[in-house]
Write a protein that holds these residues in place. Sequence first.
Motif, PDB file in Angstrom:
ATOM      1  N   PRO A 288       0.783  -1.234   0.000  1.00  0.00           N
ATOM      2  CA  PRO A 288       0.000   0.000   0.000  1.00  0.00           C
ATOM      3  C   PRO A 288       0.818   1.289   0.000  1.00  0.00           C
ATOM      4  N   PRO A 289       1.915   1.413   0.790  1.00  0.00           N
ATOM      5  CA  PRO A 289       2.681   2.672   0.738  1.00  0.00           C
ATOM      6  C   PRO A 289       3.257   2.946  -0.650  1.00  0.00           C
ATOM      7  N   ALA A 290       3.763   1.897  -1.303  1.00  0.00           N
ATOM      8  CA  ALA A 290       4.322   2.077  -2.647  1.00  0.00           C
ATOM      9  C   ALA A 290       3.240   2.483  -3.639  1.00  0.00           C
ATOM     10  N   THR A 291       2.045   1.883  -3.501  1.00  0.00           N
ATOM     11  CA  THR A 291       0.921   2.266  -4.364  1.00  0.00           C
ATOM     12  C   THR A 291       0.592   3.738  -4.182  1.00  0.00           C
ATOM     13  N   LEU A 292       0.581   4.177  -2.937  1.00  0.00           N
ATOM     14  CA  LEU A 292       0.218   5.561  -2.649  1.00  0.00           C
ATOM     15  C   LEU A 292       1.240   6.536  -3.235  1.00  0.00           C
ATOM     16  N   VAL A 293       2.523   6.235  -3.062  1.00  0.00           N
ATOM     17  CA  VAL A 293       3.569   7.112  -3.613  1.00  0.00           C
ATOM     18  C   VAL A 293       3.456   7.184  -5.137  1.00  0.00           C
ATOM     19  N   THR A 294       3.200   6.041  -5.758  1.00  0.00           N
ATOM     20  CA  THR A 294       3.063   6.004  -7.217  1.00  0.00           C
ATOM     21  C   THR A 294       1.883   6.851  -7.677  1.00  0.00           C
ATOM     22  N   LEU A 295       0.768   6.749  -6.934  1.00  0.00           N
ATOM     23  CA  LEU A 295      -0.410   7.542  -7.279  1.00  0.00           C
ATOM     24  C   LEU A 295      -0.167   9.030  -7.107  1.00  0.00           C
ATOM     25  N   VAL A 296       0.590   9.391  -6.078  1.00  0.00           N
ATOM     26  CA  VAL A 296       0.901  10.811  -5.855  1.00  0.00           C
ATOM     27  C   VAL A 296       1.691  11.372  -7.033  1.00  0.00           C
ATOM     28  N   LEU A 297       2.716  10.659  -7.452  1.00  0.00           N
ATOM     29  CA  LEU A 297       3.520  11.131  -8.585  1.00  0.00           C
ATOM     30  C   LEU A 297       2.702  11.124  -9.876  1.00  0.00           C
ATOM     31  N   TRP A 298       1.836  10.127 -10.035  1.00  0.00           N
ATOM     32  CA  TRP A 298       0.924  10.067 -11.186  1.00  0.00           C
ATOM     33  C   TRP A 298       0.046  11.310 -11.205  1.00  0.00           C
ATOM     34  N   GLY A 299      -0.536  11.660 -10.052  1.00  0.00           N
ATOM     35  CA  GLY A 299      -1.424  12.814  -9.973  1.00  0.00           C
ATOM     36  C   GLY A 299      -0.719  14.116 -10.300  1.00  0.00           C
ATOM     37  N   ILE A 300       0.504  14.278  -9.797  1.00  0.00           N
ATOM     38  CA  ILE A 300       1.265  15.497 -10.080  1.00  0.00           C
ATOM     39  C   ILE A 300       1.530  15.631 -11.578  1.00  0.00           C
ATOM     40  N   ALA A 301       1.941  14.526 -12.197  1.00  0.00           N
ATOM     41  CA  ALA A 301       2.261  14.556 -13.626  1.00  0.00           C
ATOM     42  C   ALA A 301       1.017  14.719 -14.486  1.00  0.00           C
ATOM     43  N   GLY A 302      -0.026  13.943 -14.195  1.00  0.00           N
ATOM     44  CA  GLY A 302      -1.223  13.957 -15.026  1.00  0.00           C
ATOM     45  C   GLY A 302      -1.947  15.289 -14.998  1.00  0.00           C
ATOM     46  N   PHE A 303      -2.192  15.814 -13.806  1.00  0.00           N
ATOM     47  CA  PHE A 303      -2.882  17.094 -13.691  1.00  0.00           C
ATOM     48  C   PHE A 303      -1.994  18.257 -14.132  1.00  0.00           C
ATOM     49  N   GLY A 304      -0.685  18.084 -14.008  1.00  0.00           N
ATOM     50  CA  GLY A 304       0.232  19.165 -14.360  1.00  0.00           C
ATOM     51  C   GLY A 304       0.247  19.511 -15.827  1.00  0.00           C
ATOM     52  N   MET A 305      -0.207  18.601 -16.685  1.00  0.00           N
ATOM     53  CA  MET A 305      -0.157  18.852 -18.131  1.00  0.00           C
ATOM     54  C   MET A 305      -1.296  19.725 -18.640  1.00  0.00           C
ATOM     55  N   MET A 306      -2.335  19.908 -17.847  1.00  0.00           N
ATOM     56  CA  MET A 306      -3.502  20.637 -18.340  1.00  0.00           C
ATOM     57  C   MET A 306      -3.172  22.083 -18.693  1.00  0.00           C
ATOM     58  N   ALA A 307      -2.560  22.819 -17.791  1.00  0.00           N
ATOM     59  CA  ALA A 307      -2.268  24.234 -18.044  1.00  0.00           C
ATOM     60  C   ALA A 307      -1.306  24.436 -19.217  1.00  0.00           C
ATOM     61  N   PRO A 308      -0.195  23.691 -19.306  1.00  0.00           N
ATOM     62  CA  PRO A 308       0.694  23.863 -20.457  1.00  0.00           C
ATOM     63  C   PRO A 308       0.007  23.570 -21.800  1.00  0.00           C
ATOM     64  N   GLN A 309      -0.803  22.525 -21.849  1.00  0.00           N
ATOM     65  CA  GLN A 309      -1.513  22.205 -23.092  1.00  0.00           C
ATOM     66  C   GLN A 309      -2.458  23.339 -23.490  1.00  0.00           C
ATOM     67  N   GLN A 310      -3.251  23.806 -22.538  1.00  0.00           N
ATOM     68  CA  GLN A 310      -4.223  24.866 -22.824  1.00  0.00           C
ATOM     69  C   GLN A 310      -3.509  26.163 -23.190  1.00  0.00           C
ATOM     70  N   SER A 311      -2.452  26.478 -22.474  1.00  0.00           N
ATOM     71  CA  SER A 311      -1.709  27.707 -22.739  1.00  0.00           C
ATOM     72  C   SER A 311      -1.074  27.679 -24.121  1.00  0.00           C
ATOM     73  N   LEU A 312      -0.480  26.544 -24.477  1.00  0.00           N
ATOM     74  CA  LEU A 312       0.133  26.402 -25.797  1.00  0.00           C
ATOM     75  C   LEU A 312      -0.903  26.594 -26.896  1.00  0.00           C
ATOM     76  N   LEU A 313      -2.066  25.994 -26.734  1.00  0.00           N
ATOM     77  CA  LEU A 313      -3.109  26.071 -27.757  1.00  0.00           C
ATOM     78  C   LEU A 313      -3.660  27.486 -27.871  1.00  0.00           C
ATOM     79  N   ALA A 314      -3.933  28.127 -26.744  1.00  0.00           N
ATOM     80  CA  ALA A 314      -4.473  29.490 -26.775  1.00  0.00           C
ATOM     81  C   ALA A 314      -3.477  30.450 -27.404  1.00  0.00           C
ATOM     82  N   GLY A 315      -2.192  30.230 -27.172  1.00  0.00           N
ATOM     83  CA  GLY A 315      -1.170  31.110 -27.735  1.00  0.00           C
ATOM     84  C   GLY A 315      -1.013  30.968 -29.236  1.00  0.00           C
TER      85      GLY A 315
END
Length: 379
Positions: A288-315
């Motif tokens: 379980p601890p390893a699963t949780l750490v993996t999910l945390v890093l997944w969440g940071i990476a996955g959600f982090g792409m939204m703003a750059p994608q939208q910003s690139l497209l709007a520009g």
Amino acid sequence: MPPVLYLFALCNLVIGSGAFVIGGILVPISESLHISVAAAGQAMTAYALATAVLAPLLIILTARWPRKRAIQLALILFGAGCVVCALSGNLTVLLLGRILMGAGAMFSAAASALAVSLVAPALRGRALSITFLGMSISYAVGVPVGAWLGFEYGWRVPVWLSAGASGVMLVAASWWVPANMASAGASFAGFGAVARQGAVLRVWLRTLLYFIAIFSVFAYVGPVLQALNPMTSTQLSITLAVFGLAGVAGTLSGGWANDRFGPIRSMRAQLVLLIAMMLILPLTRGHPPATLVTLVLWGIAGFGMMAPQQSLLAGLSPVQAPLLLSLNGSMLYLGTALGAVIGGSLIGQLDLSQLSWVGVPFGLLALVTLAFERPKPRS
């Protein structure tokens, strides 16, 4: 930052919670409606396809409306869809409700276009990260709380709460959104030339690919987490909440990284991290601890792409930003739908704990699209 962006964030919190709580309560839905988990998962597909098709159409049809009226329409449709879902007694009615909710998700594209029009270009990343903050908070609050309520008191309870919250946001938007607020109108004038640009097409393709990758597993997040580490409803809710908090961090850091390093460099790092976590997640079974750490890093990476994608497209074309962003949303939800279909089709052939491996090839293809982009120097 304009205060109205925080209202948009709250609205996205409600929309994200209502849209994605389904992934955490597929088991009680399937038991209540006497259908398989894979069939229940198609509620995500219906919502995603409706958003992909209906949201851009509604953006165009409401182009000449004051933005306040368009926002009100979106919240009315979303809330009505929640009510239909809560009253459903079979899969067909549930899917019809999800289609209405998908139409109401036009809100996110309309709010994104307004966000980039209200700030200077150098602040687009942060403006978009605030607007989408509610979507990531929904994973930290709305989805886990909804999953807990769904298991403890029945799956209809969180759906009714989503309907009520949509009504509250409708009242808030009617009160606080200025009647004269406007952004560039969405139309087809000059759109064809913009849409044929390779850079625009790559943004849309990249969004499609990485959402297929993510939702081939996250459309079935509840059963997947149970397969990795059997847990109570409370433990499942806490796990989803931690993932959501990581998403909040990813949304904010993604906006900052976009403005500091540029969208291309930011997304390269985020996609590499996301693919690595998709590979590692099945290996954490029984830990379980390893699963949780993996999910945390997944969440940071996955959600982090939204703003750059939208910003690139709007520009790439600020004048066409509303329609471009709406169609990017279509790719997002088409990817969500395809991911749910692909993941669902492999349930039974793969152990649920291994489902994230299905998304790896799509993540790699998304990374390949970045090889054709040239990072612009940051001033």
